[in-house]
Design an enzyme around this catalytic site. Structure first.
Site, PDB file in Angstrom:
ATOM      1  N   LYS A 482       0.849  -1.197   0.000  1.00  0.00           N
ATOM      2  CA  LYS A 482       0.000   0.000   0.000  1.00  0.00           C
ATOM      3  C   LYS A 482       0.883   1.246   0.000  1.00  0.00           C
ATOM      4  CE  LYS A 482      -0.068  -0.315   5.000  1.00  0.00           C
ATOM      5  NZ  LYS A 482      -0.680  -0.983   6.135  1.00  0.00           N
ATOM      6  N   TYR A 705      12.128  33.117   3.594  1.00  0.00           N
ATOM      7  CA  TYR A 705      10.818  33.691   3.915  1.00  0.00           C
ATOM      8  C   TYR A 705      10.734  34.099   5.379  1.00  0.00           C
ATOM      9  CZ  TYR A 705       8.608  32.210  -0.419  1.00  0.00           C
ATOM     10  OH  TYR A 705       8.259  32.060  -1.719  1.00  0.00           O
TER      11      TYR A 705
END
Ligand code: PLP
Length: 812
Positions: A482, A705
């Site tokens: 998965k 930032y």
């Protein structure tokens, strides 16, 4: 299990210190790859350029506690270590392996010869692994130390061993024979040239034959006169094949393009997926072994059909200017050159072919003869474009076609060769080790820019076998693929698992199963979260739903309208997530009885705390409930479903609860999720990117930032090409995360951006374009996960699918 305290009796030598007796699980010679833990035994070997003793302190610090040494050691520096001193560590390693080998009374194929050993071994392994559980040398681990390390892998579940042995001087084979103890011997080929260490071809053959001193049969090709002449006078039991009479298996090319094969009055035809002489010969060695072992020609043909014809050690790579490279930079001898040229001849994707070749060393031939033979081989394979590197080729230029290029050294080539002259070619790069042709490959290879996840399929197979060895032979394995196989790439991983014969695959959603089916995965697949909308898809693609509630069961029955279906019942014994509770069993039984079109393929439950000791009694309570409930349901409906409960931590810690099958997940990818720190697993995934730009930042400047980064002193800053959109979590911002550049940890500066991140590389000597490791290799994923308070599962599965996966398969 062998304990340290048993070593003096086995190896001779003197115990310098015995701190606490422990079992020995892993043997290691390589300080860089040593896996820390109690069971690891390090052999300090002294070679010409290398001395293992230098690393003792470092290894001790890493957690290695058992050592075999050749010289006295200051034991007080290693208070918790067990140390034994022996006259020769290599000897000791060999004796230990021989002792281990002696415990397994299984057939063992031993392979020797000048060429083709590794291919014969790998193919035989591929051909027989459908029938038997096999142990073999990884890659071409066939030397005085490679063989013992290979044989050490033998485990109780193995049914056959296949080991190759290579030697370079007289006296070596007897030692390998004592370790491998082959019961079936295979002599592949003998090379044209004398090895340096041998007086003559005959001496070389006789020395190699010593591997088979105690074998019950020798398999070989009678067409090789020199080999036949050496074997016949020995009056041993042989099993030969060849193209003329007097052999056990007569092989004659048939008009249909296959081979007519006669053996004891049985006549059949075999079809091979290749036609070059070397491959045909290697394949028939394998055929002969299978026939000797009693397999029918039909089974042999099936086995041949399953061969993946990937030549060993030759790697096909993308080159610059639309070229392709065949990377064969490991060795260079005449026999090997011929195989490589044949391989080149079989590549039809480019018409222009070129060969870059180093001088051939230690051939035993005079230089002029050697150069002439190379020139003949190139002509025979229609190679017009030739580049010779090394003083010998340089000296004999006149023997080669006009237009060939010559350089006296690898450096000269790298400096002077104009790479823009290459276009849409396929290029064989083959060189003897000292020429370091990997540098040439590196120059001609197209660089993969940006971020890649490297997935080591060899490690994956190793891990699978590691888990297999811990389970009862009859216990089946479902592998959970998965979440894109935990980020590792579901198709490639599933393909490997199918090849290595796991029993089931598990996925989370129907779409994942469909993707696998579209890629020719035929293994049974369980889907854990089937939705009502997916039922049609499930049936169309032969996927099997997990049924965990009455709602989903009713929906399925309605959809099926009495058609048959295989289902998997999930019982909730304590996880409190999905599954039927104990109180619901009666109703469940009633419904199942009324609907015999449903086959309950398996019944399972999931442990809530398999990874931690403190939950062991809870885990056992879960298992008891599961057993009672599952038996009740199975008996009532008169079916015999397969029962399973364990995930990876469960297999590692609670193997007594393995029932009929286990569900292997993260462990396959090389991660031990328990508190134990199991040794012996190999990490499969490495996430890498590159440095896009370097900057020099002055003390006090802000970075990124929000100006969240600050340079407290002058700093070298690297911008790397990965960000949170790739799955590199923003939680790594501001010094929390560290990445690995040139072997050193570089902290994240400021905030992680969407596609980029800045890191401090002051003093590391980094350059633009350098590789950056985000996890894997020397930066364990566990450490990375811990730094942002999560678990390796999340780090692995966070890596976005947009990141290119590169699969490497060394030593499979
Ligand atoms: C994912 C999963 C597993 C595998 O768990 P690991 O801890 O990765 O081994 C097993 N069973 C179920 C039901 C799962 O969802």
């Amino acid at each position: 299990m062998i304990f340290f305290s048993e070593l003096p009796a086995l190896l001779g030598g003197t115990v310098l210190q015995l701190s606490e007796d422990a079992g020995i699980t892993l043997l290691t010679l390589d300080s860089r790859k040593a896996i820390p833990g109690k069971g690891t035994l390090f052999f300090a070997i002294r070679g010409e350029r290398h001395d293992g003793h230098v690393y003792l302190a470092e290894l001790y610090q890493k957690g290695i506690r058992q050592f075999v040494v050749e010289q006295p050691v200051a034991t007080h520096a290693f208070p918790e270590a067990n140390i034994i001193q022996v006259p020769a560590a290599v000897d000791a390693l060999q004796r230990l392996a021989a002792h281990h080998r002696a415990k397994f009374p299984i057939p063992v194929v031993g392979i020797t010869g000048s060429n083709g050993k590794t291919i014969v071994k790998e193919w035989l392994f591929q051909m027989l692994s459908k029938y038997l559980s096999i142990v073999k040398n990884p890659g071409s681990y066939n030397s005085q130390v490679g063989v013992p390390l290979s044989v050490w892998q033998m485990q109780a579940h193995h049914q056959l061993g296949i080991f190759e042995a290579g030697i370079s001087r007289p006296g070596e084979m007897e030692r390998l024979a004592a370790i491998i103890r082959p019961t079936i011997g295979v002599f592949s080929t003998i090379g044209p040239a004398h090895d340096e260490g041998f007086a003559s071809m005959t001496e070389k053959i006789h020395e190699k034959l010593r591997l088979f001193n105690d074998a019950s049969v020798i398999v070989y090709c009678k067409d090789h006169e020199a080999i036949d002449a050496a074997i016949t006078p020995l009056h041993r039991t042989t099993f030969s094949w060849g193209r003329s009479s007097g052999v056990d298996i007569l092989v004659v090319p048939s008009e249909q393009g296959g081979y007519a094969v006669s053996y004891r009055g049985q006549v059949g035809e075999l079809r091979l997926p290749f036609s070059d002489q070397a491959s045909v010969e290697n394949c028939f060695h394998c055929v002969a072994v299978m026939v000797w072992m009693g397999y029918s020609l039909h089974q042999v043909q099936e086995a041949i059909n399953s061969l993946r014809v990937v030549p060993m050690r030759l790697e096909l790579k993308e080159g610059i200017n639309h070229c392709q490279l065949i990377d064969d930079t490991y060795n260079n001898d005449l026999g090997g050159l011929e195989i490589s040229l044949q391989f080149l001849a079989h590549q039809h994707q480019r018409t222009r072919k070129r060969v870059i070749l180093s001088d051939i060393l230690e051939s035993g031939l005079a230089e002029a003869t050697l150069a002439e033979q190379v020139s003949d081989l190139l002509a025979k394979h229609h190679i017009q474009q030739f580049i010779g590197v090394g003083p010998m080729f340089h000296a004999y230029q006149q023997l080669f076609p006009a237009g060939s290029l010559f350089y006296s050294s690898t450096e000269d080539f790298l400096e002077q060769f104009d790479t823009s002259t290459l276009y849409e070619e396929i290029i064989l790069v083959k060189g003897a080790r000292p020429f370091q042709f990997e540098r040439i490959v590196n120059q001609l290879q197209r660089k993969v820019h940006g971020t890649v996840m490297e997935v080591d399929l060899g490690a994956l197979v190793h891990n699978l076998n590691f888990f297999r060895a811990r389970l009862r032979p009859a216990t089946r394995i479902m592998v959970m693929v998965k979440a894109f196989a935990y980020g590792s790439g579901s198709n490639e991983v599933a393909n490997m698992l199918q090849y290595h014969k796991v029993d089931y695959l598990g996925v989370a959603y129907a779409d994942e199963g469909v993707e696998l089916r579209r890629n020719n995965i035929t293994l049974p697949i369980m889907v854990m979260n089937p939705s009502e909308e997916s039922f049609a898809t499930l049936l169309a693609y032969n996927l099997e739903p997990e049924i965990y509630s009455f709602r989903i069961l009713a929906a399925l029955l309605k959809f099926l309208n009495n058609k048959p279906c295989r289902i998997h019942l999930k019982l909730d014994t304590g996880m409190r997530r999905l599954g039927f509770d104990g109180g619901e069993l009666e109703e469940l039984i009633t419904i199942l009885k009324a609907n015999p079109q449903l086959t309950v393929a398996t019944m399972f439950s999931h442990l809530a705390g398999a990874d931690e000791h403190e939950h062991d009694s809870f885990s056992h309570e879960q298992a008891d409930k599961f057993k009672t409930w599952a038996t009740t349901v199975a008996d009532a409906i008169g079916q015999k479903p397969v029962l399973h409960m364990l995930n990876s931590p469960g297999i590692l810690r609670l193997p007594e609860l393995q029932f009929d099958m286990v569900r292997l997940g993260i462990g396959l990818y090389g991660i031990d999720p328990t508190e134990e720190g199991t040794q012996g697993l190999r990490p499969v995934a490495t996430l890498k990117t590159i440095i896009s730009q370097l900057k020099h930042i002055r003390a006090g400047e802000s970075i990124g930032y929000g100006r969240r980064g600050r340079a407290t002193a002058d700093m070298t800053l690297a911008t790397i090409a990965i960000g949170y959109a790739d799955g590199f979590s923003r939680a790594f911002s501001r010094g929390v995360g560290k990445v690995l550049i040139r072997g050193r940890r570089a902290p994240v500066i400021g905030n992680v951006c969407m596609d980029m991140t800045m890191v401090d590389v002051t003093g590391i000597g980094a350059r633009e374009g350098d590789e950056v490791i985000l996890f894997g290799g020397a930066l364990p994923i566990q450490e990375v996960a811990r730094s942002i308070s999560t678990i390796p599962y999340e780090i692995l599965t966070n890596t976005r699918e947009r990141i290119k996966r590169i699969f490497v398969a060394e030593g499979i």
